[in-house]
Design an enzyme around this catalytic site. Structure first.
Site, PDB file in Angstrom:
ATOM      1  N   HIS A 122     -15.013 -12.099   6.465  1.00  0.00           N
ATOM      2  CA  HIS A 122     -13.872 -13.016   6.336  1.00  0.00           C
ATOM      3  C   HIS A 122     -13.668 -13.929   7.537  1.00  0.00           C
ATOM      4  CE1 HIS A 122     -12.379 -11.322   2.586  1.00  0.00           C
ATOM      5  NE2 HIS A 122     -12.520 -10.107   3.074  1.00  0.00           N
ATOM      6  N   ARG A 166       9.134   3.038  -0.450  1.00  0.00           N
ATOM      7  CA  ARG A 166      10.533   2.629  -0.583  1.00  0.00           C
ATOM      8  C   ARG A 166      11.000   2.811  -2.036  1.00  0.00           C
ATOM      9  NH1 ARG A 166      15.677   2.127   1.206  1.00  0.00           N
ATOM     10  NH2 ARG A 166      16.103   2.836  -0.899  1.00  0.00           N
ATOM     11  N   CYS A 220      14.192   4.921  -3.797  1.00  0.00           N
ATOM     12  CA  CYS A 220      15.180   4.437  -4.776  1.00  0.00           C
ATOM     13  C   CYS A 220      15.208   5.349  -6.001  1.00  0.00           C
ATOM     14  CB  CYS A 220      14.875   2.994  -5.188  1.00  0.00           C
ATOM     15  SG  CYS A 220      15.357   1.787  -3.927  1.00  0.00           S
TER      16      CYS A 220
HETATM   17  C1  HEC Z   1      21.814   3.363  -6.903  1.00  0.00           C
HETATM   18  C2  HEC Z   1      21.389   2.017  -6.499  1.00  0.00           C
HETATM   19  C3  HEC Z   1      19.914   1.697  -6.504  1.00  0.00           C
HETATM   20  C4  HEC Z   1      19.027   1.740  -7.551  1.00  0.00           C
HETATM   21  C5  HEC Z   1      19.324   2.162  -8.984  1.00  0.00           C
HETATM   22  C6  HEC Z   1      17.775   1.238  -7.045  1.00  0.00           C
HETATM   23  N1  HEC Z   1      17.877   0.924  -5.723  1.00  0.00           N
HETATM   24 FE1  HEC Z   1      16.485  -0.027  -4.626  1.00  0.00          FE
HETATM   25  N2  HEC Z   1      17.662   0.143  -2.975  1.00  0.00           N
HETATM   26  C7  HEC Z   1      18.943   0.653  -2.975  1.00  0.00           C
HETATM   27  C8  HEC Z   1      19.447   0.645  -1.613  1.00  0.00           C
HETATM   28  C9  HEC Z   1      20.827   1.121  -1.174  1.00  0.00           C
HETATM   29  C10 HEC Z   1      18.416   0.120  -0.814  1.00  0.00           C
HETATM   30  C11 HEC Z   1      18.421  -0.106   0.709  1.00  0.00           C
HETATM   31  C12 HEC Z   1      19.146  -1.395   1.001  1.00  0.00           C
HETATM   32  C13 HEC Z   1      18.417  -2.579   0.439  1.00  0.00           C
HETATM   33  O1  HEC Z   1      17.471  -3.062   1.067  1.00  0.00           O
HETATM   34  O2  HEC Z   1      18.739  -3.012  -0.698  1.00  0.00           O
HETATM   35  C14 HEC Z   1      17.329  -0.228  -1.714  1.00  0.00           C
HETATM   36  C15 HEC Z   1      16.145  -0.841  -1.310  1.00  0.00           C
HETATM   37  C16 HEC Z   1      15.220  -1.362  -2.193  1.00  0.00           C
HETATM   38  C17 HEC Z   1      14.120  -2.219  -1.812  1.00  0.00           C
HETATM   39  C18 HEC Z   1      13.794  -2.702  -0.396  1.00  0.00           C
HETATM   40  C19 HEC Z   1      14.402  -4.058  -0.124  1.00  0.00           C
HETATM   41  C20 HEC Z   1      14.158  -4.500   1.299  1.00  0.00           C
HETATM   42  O3  HEC Z   1      14.143  -5.714   1.540  1.00  0.00           O
HETATM   43  O4  HEC Z   1      13.960  -3.665   2.162  1.00  0.00           O
HETATM   44  C21 HEC Z   1      13.443  -2.523  -2.952  1.00  0.00           C
HETATM   45  C22 HEC Z   1      12.220  -3.401  -3.061  1.00  0.00           C
HETATM   46  C23 HEC Z   1      14.099  -1.819  -4.041  1.00  0.00           C
HETATM   47  N3  HEC Z   1      15.171  -1.141  -3.531  1.00  0.00           N
HETATM   48  C24 HEC Z   1      13.685  -1.859  -5.349  1.00  0.00           C
HETATM   49  C25 HEC Z   1      14.217  -1.024  -6.342  1.00  0.00           C
HETATM   50  C26 HEC Z   1      13.620  -0.834  -7.642  1.00  0.00           C
HETATM   51  C27 HEC Z   1      12.340  -1.487  -8.129  1.00  0.00           C
HETATM   52  C28 HEC Z   1      14.428   0.032  -8.311  1.00  0.00           C
HETATM   53  C29 HEC Z   1      14.232   0.627  -9.698  1.00  0.00           C
HETATM   54  C30 HEC Z   1      13.111   1.550  -9.793  1.00  0.00           C
HETATM   55  C31 HEC Z   1      15.546   0.348  -7.443  1.00  0.00           C
HETATM   56  N4  HEC Z   1      15.359  -0.279  -6.250  1.00  0.00           N
HETATM   57  C32 HEC Z   1      16.626   1.120  -7.795  1.00  0.00           C
HETATM   58  C33 HEC Z   1      19.683   1.057  -4.074  1.00  0.00           C
HETATM   59  C34 HEC Z   1      19.160   1.212  -5.337  1.00  0.00           C
HETATM   60  C1  HEC Z   2     -19.099  -7.452   2.678  1.00  0.00           C
HETATM   61  C2  HEC Z   2     -18.058  -8.471   2.695  1.00  0.00           C
HETATM   62  C3  HEC Z   2     -16.606  -8.033   2.824  1.00  0.00           C
HETATM   63  C4  HEC Z   2     -16.072  -7.156   3.721  1.00  0.00           C
HETATM   64  C5  HEC Z   2     -16.763  -6.331   4.781  1.00  0.00           C
HETATM   65  C6  HEC Z   2     -14.644  -7.175   3.485  1.00  0.00           C
HETATM   66  N1  HEC Z   2     -14.344  -8.019   2.479  1.00  0.00           N
HETATM   67 FE1  HEC Z   2     -12.487  -8.534   1.827  1.00  0.00          FE
HETATM   68  N2  HEC Z   2     -13.278  -9.678   0.380  1.00  0.00           N
HETATM   69  C7  HEC Z   2     -14.612  -9.899   0.177  1.00  0.00           C
HETATM   70  C8  HEC Z   2     -14.804 -10.697  -1.024  1.00  0.00           C
HETATM   71  C9  HEC Z   2     -16.136 -11.157  -1.611  1.00  0.00           C
HETATM   72  C10 HEC Z   2     -13.513 -10.969  -1.527  1.00  0.00           C
HETATM   73  C11 HEC Z   2     -13.148 -11.744  -2.799  1.00  0.00           C
HETATM   74  C12 HEC Z   2     -12.841 -10.800  -3.926  1.00  0.00           C
HETATM   75  C13 HEC Z   2     -14.061 -10.023  -4.381  1.00  0.00           C
HETATM   76  O1  HEC Z   2     -14.963 -10.643  -4.901  1.00  0.00           O
HETATM   77  O2  HEC Z   2     -14.098  -8.798  -4.194  1.00  0.00           O
HETATM   78  C14 HEC Z   2     -12.582 -10.330  -0.614  1.00  0.00           C
HETATM   79  C15 HEC Z   2     -11.215 -10.403  -0.725  1.00  0.00           C
HETATM   80  C16 HEC Z   2     -10.311  -9.917   0.199  1.00  0.00           C
HETATM   81  C17 HEC Z   2      -8.907 -10.155   0.184  1.00  0.00           C
HETATM   82  C18 HEC Z   2      -8.145 -11.025  -0.819  1.00  0.00           C
HETATM   83  C19 HEC Z   2      -8.328 -12.479  -0.438  1.00  0.00           C
HETATM   84  C20 HEC Z   2      -7.675 -13.429  -1.412  1.00  0.00           C
HETATM   85  O3  HEC Z   2      -7.684 -14.637  -1.086  1.00  0.00           O
HETATM   86  O4  HEC Z   2      -7.159 -13.017  -2.448  1.00  0.00           O
HETATM   87  C21 HEC Z   2      -8.353  -9.479   1.243  1.00  0.00           C
HETATM   88  C22 HEC Z   2      -6.887  -9.413   1.645  1.00  0.00           C
HETATM   89  C23 HEC Z   2      -9.439  -8.826   1.915  1.00  0.00           C
HETATM   90  N3  HEC Z   2     -10.616  -9.117   1.274  1.00  0.00           N
HETATM   91  C24 HEC Z   2      -9.294  -8.019   3.043  1.00  0.00           C
HETATM   92  C25 HEC Z   2     -10.338  -7.331   3.626  1.00  0.00           C
HETATM   93  C26 HEC Z   2     -10.161  -6.359   4.683  1.00  0.00           C
HETATM   94  C27 HEC Z   2      -8.854  -5.976   5.319  1.00  0.00           C
HETATM   95  C28 HEC Z   2     -11.413  -5.908   5.019  1.00  0.00           C
HETATM   96  C29 HEC Z   2     -11.792  -4.856   6.039  1.00  0.00           C
HETATM   97  C30 HEC Z   2     -11.200  -3.544   5.811  1.00  0.00           C
HETATM   98  C31 HEC Z   2     -12.367  -6.598   4.165  1.00  0.00           C
HETATM   99  N4  HEC Z   2     -11.684  -7.431   3.330  1.00  0.00           N
HETATM  100  C32 HEC Z   2     -13.734  -6.426   4.210  1.00  0.00           C
HETATM  101  C33 HEC Z   2     -15.634  -9.455   0.989  1.00  0.00           C
HETATM  102  C34 HEC Z   2     -15.504  -8.563   2.026  1.00  0.00           C
END
Ligand code: HEC
Ligand code: HEC
Length: 246
Positions: A67, A203, A207
């Site tokens: 890359h 995370r 939740c």
């Molecule tokens: C009872 C309320 C509640 C429910 C239901 C809930 N969450 Fe949360 N969630 C929270 C609280 C509180 C936090 C921590 C504060 C925040 O970042 O919103 C959180 C954090 C998150 C975060 C991190 C946001 C950040 O920026 O850090 C994500 C993503 C998330 N929830 C997705 C979900 C998803 C997907 C579901 C359903 C599977 C879900 N939550 C259900 C209360 C809830």
């Molecule tokens: C031998 C070559 C090779 C190596 C080593 C490699 N990659 Fe990749 N990587 C690719 C190719 C090719 C793609 C395009 C998707 C595909 O064809 O698999 C890709 C795609 C990706 C993407 C997505 C890029 C996009 O634009 O969507 C990420 C992120 C990534 N590689 C991270 C990594 C990381 C982190 C490592 C090391 C741990 C790594 N790659 C090692 C060849 C490599």
């Protein structure tokens, strides 16, 4: 205690299908956390960014060997989750794991492992401030619909859907948190409560635990689909990763 806290909130819950306004995650942070999130010198998550940048060019078949400099990852995280050529929905972690196994020929790092979180943080950081721009049409449409369904379906003993907290009650307090719009824009994030960096899926498990639902595995199809749905709600808002959370 958790149950009681959520029940107090219940009478106020309204099942609203659409958010009136989805605000960036940082708007819901305390001023101190927001300032710290913005300042790499005071943000513990930067240890992971630094480690990820070191890993990027380590070894013979390094990420850099294909890359180039990590700067080439600019804007990439803003497009994930995305559907790969074989039709699988991949988030950034999943994409990195694929490169690890298919391109580097090494065993995957594993969910929540230090190197995977570090590489994900380092790659995501290259999109910091750029607008989220996930594709929601074509092959992504089916996953988006699955994610929307997951987001709006009640679950757990408390029988609450994601939408009820994150759209219906955003801005209100729950157990010392201000409920945000539940966007994934700041993840992976350093969470003070965990004392470490963690993935968005970790995370989501917190939740689900909060509503006493059955926790799904990290990387599960449901979490991937809802991650895409969350990103679609965030389209146009800035990537904040690596975030800092309480
Ligand atoms: C009872 C309320 C509640 C429910 C239901 C809930 N969450 Fe949360 N969630 C929270 C609280 C509180 C936090 C921590 C504060 C925040 O970042 O919103 C959180 C954090 C998150 C975060 C991190 C946001 C950040 O920026 O850090 C994500 C993503 C998330 N929830 C997705 C979900 C998803 C997907 C579901 C359903 C599977 C879900 N939550 C259900 C209360 C809830
Ligand atoms: C031998 C070559 C090779 C190596 C080593 C490699 N990659 Fe990749 N990587 C690719 C190719 C090719 C793609 C395009 C998707 C595909 O064809 O698999 C890709 C795609 C990706 C993407 C997505 C890029 C996009 O634009 O969507 C990420 C992120 C990534 N590689 C991270 C990594 C990381 C982190 C490592 C090391 C741990 C790594 N790659 C090692 C060849 C490599």
């Amino acid at each position: 205690m958790r149950v009681r806290a959520a029940l107090v909130l219940l009478p106020a819950l309204v099942l609203s299908a659409a958010a009136s306004e989805v605000r960036p995650a940082r708007d819901h942070l305390s001023p101190e956390l927001r300032a710290q999130q913005d300042d790499p010198t005071r943000h513990p998550g930067w240890l992971w960014v630094d480690e990820g940048e070191a890993l990027w060019s380590r070894g013979e078949r390094s990420c850099a060997s294909c890359h180039g400099a990590i700067e080439s990852m600019r804007g990439v995280a803003a497009r994930y989750p995305a559907v790969a050529a074989d039709g699988a929905l991949l988030n950034l972690e999943g994409r990195i794991e694929r490169c690890r196994t298919e391109h580097q020929g090494e065993p995957g790092f594993g969910h929540e492992s230090e190197p995977l979180l570090a590489l994900t943080a380092a790659v995501a950081q290259r999109s910091r401030g750029m607008p989220v721009a996930v594709a929601v049409d074509g092959p992504a449409a089916r996953f988006l619909e699955e994610g929307r369904r997951f987001y709006t379906t009640r679950q757990g003993q408390l029988n609450l859907a994601c939408v009820q907290c994150h759209d219906g009650n955003a801005g209100r307090r729950l157990r010392g948190d201000v409920i945000s719009n539940g966007l994934g824009t700041g993840w992976p994030a350093y969470r003070l409560d965990w004392n470490t960096m963690g993935s968005l899926h970790r995370r989501l498990r917190a939740c689900q635990l909060g509503v006493r639902a059955e926790l799904l595995p990290l990387g599960s199809p449901e979490y991937l689909a809802v991650e895409l749905y969350l990103a679609s709600r965030a389209n146009g808002l800035p990537v904040e990763a690596p975030g800092l959370r309480r």
